[in-house]
Motif scaffolding. Structure first.
Motif, short mmCIF file in Angstrom:
data_model
loop_
_atom_site.label_atom_id
_atom_site.label_comp_id
_atom_site.label_asym_id
_atom_site.label_seq_id
_atom_site.Cartn_x
_atom_site.Cartn_y
_atom_site.Cartn_z
N THR A 38 -9.44 14.34 -6.82
CA THR A 38 -9.30 13.16 -5.97
C THR A 38 -9.00 13.60 -4.57
O THR A 38 -8.24 14.32 -4.34
CB THR A 38 -8.26 12.67 -6.68
N ARG A 45 -13.01 11.97 -6.88
CA ARG A 45 -12.93 10.25 -6.77
C ARG A 45 -12.25 10.11 -5.25
O ARG A 45 -11.79 11.01 -5.07
CB ARG A 45 -11.74 9.75 -7.77
N LEU A 75 -6.53 4.46 -8.77
CA LEU A 75 -7.80 5.17 -9.28
C LEU A 75 -7.28 5.66 -10.76
O LEU A 75 -8.23 6.44 -11.26
CB LEU A 75 -7.76 6.34 -8.59
N VAL A 99 -4.92 7.90 -11.82
CA VAL A 99 -4.71 9.29 -11.47
C VAL A 99 -3.11 9.40 -11.40
O VAL A 99 -2.33 8.82 -10.79
CB VAL A 99 -5.26 9.89 -10.08
N VAL A 155 -4.97 16.71 -6.09
CA VAL A 155 -5.11 15.52 -5.70
C VAL A 155 -5.05 15.76 -4.01
O VAL A 155 -3.90 16.68 -3.66
CB VAL A 155 -4.15 14.33 -5.76
#
Length: 623
Positions: free
Chosen positions: A385, A506, A555, A557, A564
């Motif tokens: 991400t 993402r 998202l 997450v 991330v």
């Protein structure tokens, strides 16, 4: 009136094949010492062991004060300097002399005392000028190799050294002994017992070059009183930060100093160097603190390099010798591309194959250097991400948001002054410009541009209402219906890089802009983003992590799962990423190059890596 010179083409190149004039010294047999040909101020200079932080302010002030028109036109005098230096080094004034850097002093010793046909004994690898000067004089050199115990770790070979002082039957007599303590480029120290054994073994001159002696914390100066053949040299270039002024010291017994003064130029050290070095000697607290800082940063940097799998050598000076291996040239070139200069030692000596020497600067400078090294030699951490800031990251705001801050601040300052004086349109004395805004943004805590305007005004004694600040800022930036400078902002992320990033991870946008302004800009430059978090979507602005955490929730997450990254251009972005448990990646906003203060600011705020453009970030994360 002008004096006409020969008509030479500006692009004329000397003919290296042309016969040269005869020389007294065997210059054709000697390689020149390589010096940088370009101006290096403004670079992160970790290549030739200067003080990367520069000379302290009190030294600059003392130097300026000593350079009046009359002083510049008058030859320097050295009596006051000699008294200060004698007290500083703990010897009588007659036992020392100033020289134009240590180099001049050591060369004068060689020129005076290295008798024809006799050998110089010195370390290898070591200070190149020792062997160069002996070669110029036509003297043989007996080099004693350091002892390698691991890559980059070179130790002084005490046994071989003491044996070399006494020549074999077929070897020339020892004429001069030169030791650098600590050694450059290895950082190796020579023990006190070996120095004393050296002095006992020979009667010829012994030079102990203590250019880096303050970092070692030991000195042979006290041995001078007992050994009339000992010369100790010290420098103001390294710990004192005066490399550009060229001043050093030779300490020996007074009869030797009298002899050396006959060889040295009478006015060999300029007034600026005299004044600057006297200022340094007046502040033992600064020298003590600087040495302690360099040692601490050096030792921490060695540990950090070790964590990257990079072994380092002995650490007794203001630099480290690091073993990079086959990628040494790649690393040196990559660091130079980011404004960081280090010294490639590969090919200079077999024991330094694959090695790079790195000088030690401030904590922020070395954090930057470590981050740049990590970018080149370590693989990027895996991410699934990627969250992106907008201003300065996706969009160039130099002529929009930043200009709106300047316009709003100056307009409100002018209005305040007009109200105070009754004179309309009167300019405020302390005008706000891009440099002022940059300084405030560097503080952190002012990610919101309206807050930045308020801080600038407050520090100037002006405190308009929040509504007045917003109205004046928005008039310049947003305009009436998105017809302000917002509509002219250039987009920075290339279409190819954006497509590559979306395939890899993402993505989402977290910005301090109002949500509708963020969406307007994103639509204008290509279309929707899966998640956009704006000003109204977070309870607290960056550097708080609220916006990033909101984006991760959207998202789906888990913030604690790792993988991330958050990419931004400000200290608040880096701090927000760190607080949210994200990988902090810095990008330099347009106009903020590697020579600016921003690389160090971003690293100091928590960046794992810093790049000059968002496309480079994408390339790194997806490689």
């Amino acid at each position: 009136m002008s004096i006409a010179g020969p008509d030479l083409a500006s692009d004329a190149v000397p003919d290296a094949s042309a016969a040269s004039l005869p020389t007294r010294l065997p210059l054709h047999e000697v390689a020149s010492y390589a010096v940088p040909g370009r101006e290096r101020a403004g670079w992160l200079r970790l290549d030739i062991n200067e003080s990367p932080e520069g000379a302290p302010d009190f030294v600059v002030e003392a130097t300026h004060a000593a350079l009046s028109g009359q002083h510049i036109a008058t030859y320097p005098t050295y009596d006051a300097w000699r008294r200060d230096a004698a007290a500083w080094f703990g010897v009588p004034p007659e036992w020392l002399t100033c020289t134009a850097g240590c180099d001049e002093g050591i060369k004068a010793i060689f020129d005076t005392y290295l008798l024809p046909g006799r050998a110089l004994v010195t370390q290898s690898p070591g200070f190149d000028m020792f062997t160069l000067w002996a070669g110029l004089l036509g003297n043989p050199v007996r080099q004693v190799s350091l002892r390698q115990t691991a890559p980059a770790r070179l130790l002084h070979d005490d046994v071989a050294w003491l044996q070399a002082l006494t020549p074999e039957a077929d070897q020339p007599e020892t004429g001069l002994v030169a030791l650098a303590n600590p050694n450059n480029p290895a950082g190796t120290a020579v023990s006190r017992s070996v120095i004393e054994a050296t002095l006992a073994a020979v009667t010829c001159p012994v030079v102990i070059d203590e250019t880096y002696g303050e970092f070692l914390g030991e000195s042979a100066v006290d041995l001078v009183a007992r050994h009339p053949h000992l010369f100790v040299t010290r420098s103001f270039s390294k710990v004192y930060g005066l490399a550009g002024l060229r001043i050093g010291v030779v300490i020996s017994q007074p009869q030797n100093i009298v002899t050396l003064r006959k060889v040295l130029n009478p006015f060999n050290v300029n007034r600026a160097a005299v004044a600057a070095s006297r200022a340094c000697m007046s502040r033992p607290d600064h020298v003590r603190d600087h040495v302690a800082s360099v040692r601490a940063v050096r030792d921490r940097f060695a540990v950090q390099l070790g964590e990257l799998g990079i072994p380092t050598g002995e650490a007794h000076a203001n630099f480290l010798l690091a073993f990079i291996g086959d990628r040494h040239a790649e690393l040196v070139d990559a660091l130079e591309a980011e404004g960081i200069l280090v010294r490639d030692r590969h090919g200079k000596h077999p024991l330094m194959a694959g090695c790079v020497r790195i000088a030690i600067g401030s904590p922020a400078q070395m954090t930057r250097c470590l981050g740049a090294i990590r970018k080149v030699l370590a693989p990027p951490p895996p991410v699934h991400t990627v969250l992106l800031d907008m201003d300065g990251t996706l969009v160039d705001v130099a002529h929009s948001c930043r200009q709106a801050i300047i316009v709003a601040a100056n307009a409100l300052l002018g209005a305040h002054l007009a109200q105070q004086t009754g004179v309309a349109s009167q300019p405020f004395a302390d005008t706000v410009d891009a440099a002022v805004v940059d300084t405030y943004k560097a503080r952190g805590g002012l990610n919101n541009d309206w807050d930045c305007v308020a801080a600038i005004l407050r520090d100037r004694g002006v405190d308009p209402s929040r509504d007045a600040i917003i109205a004046r800022y928005q008039r310049s930036y947003r305009g009436t219906d998105f017809d302000g400078s917002i509509r002219t902002e250039p987009w920075l992320l290339s279409a190819a890089a954006e497509a590559k990033l979306r395939r890899h991870a993402r993505v989402g946008v977290v910005t301090g802009r109002p949500h509708d302004e963020a969406q307007y800009t994103l639509r204008r430059h290509g279309g929707p983003w899966p998640v956009v978090v704006g000003m109204e979507d977070m309870a607290r602005q960056k550097p708080a992590p609220d916006g990033l955490l909101a984006a991760l929730r959207a998202l789906d997450v888990d913030p604690g799962s790792g993988g991330v990254a958050y990419v931004g251009d400000s200290v608040d972005d880096m701090r927000a990423a760190t607080a949210a448990g994200c990988l902090a990646i810095g990008v330099l906003a347009p106009g903020c190059g590697w020579g600016s203060a921003w690389p160090e600011r971003l690293y100091e705020a928590g960046a794992t890596a810093v790049f000059s453009h968002i496309d480079e970030v994408v390339t790194w994360l997806t490689r």
